[in-house]
Design a protein around this motif. Structure first.
Motif: not given
Length: 157
Positions: A92, A95, A100, A107, A133, A136-137, A141, A145, A150
């Protein structure tokens, strides 16, 4: 060797430079965010509570440091769990910094690391929710974010 770097008597970096909420170094003398003290031994509940507060505040880099303490001080049987949670927090962080590719990679690595705990869900950690989560994130990307909006919920209920 760079004379500008802070070093201890053995020559190891002290990382005394101020940092922002995402852990990026700031110029010396700048006002940074208080760092998490290293080597703090917390209960699992304290670890989750402290890390969640930092995630909610948009400070996943600092949450990663809390998880890192748990991974280094906890029982051997739980090290992979705390390491995977630290990887999610670092993912995170990347991100939110706009990295990305690195964010997605970490992640997914963290989600994969949690897979072995899917049935157990120790300490009420929402393993299915966190892995969903993270995937998906990672899949979505395309640019930086917002770290706080997030951020995941670590525990169920």
């Amino acid at each position: 060797m760079d004379d500008e770097r802070d070093r201890d008597a053995a020559g190891r970096a002290l990382n005394a430079r101020p940092r922002d909420g995402l852990g990026r170094p700031l110029p010396y003398g700048a006002r940074g965010v208080d760092r998490q003290p290293e080597g703090v031994v917390r209960t699992p509940d304290q670890t989750l509570r402290d890390a969640q507060a930092l995630l909610d505040a948009g400070m996943p880099f600092h949450a990663h440091e809390v998880f890192e303490d748990a991974w280094k001080s906890g029982p051997d049987a739980e090290r992979a769990l705390w390491r995977a949670l630290a990887q999610l927090a670092v993912g995170l962080t990347h991100a939110a910094r706009g990295n990305t590719a690195g964010g997605a990679r970490l992640l997914l690595r963290g989600a994969d690391g949690l897979a072995g705990y899917a049935d157990a869900g120790p300490y009420r950690i929402d393993i299915p929710g966190l892995t969903s989560w993270a995937r998906r994130l990672a899949d979505g990307l395309t640019g930086p974010v917002d770290a706080s909006t997030s951020a995941p919920r670590l525990t169920a209920g």
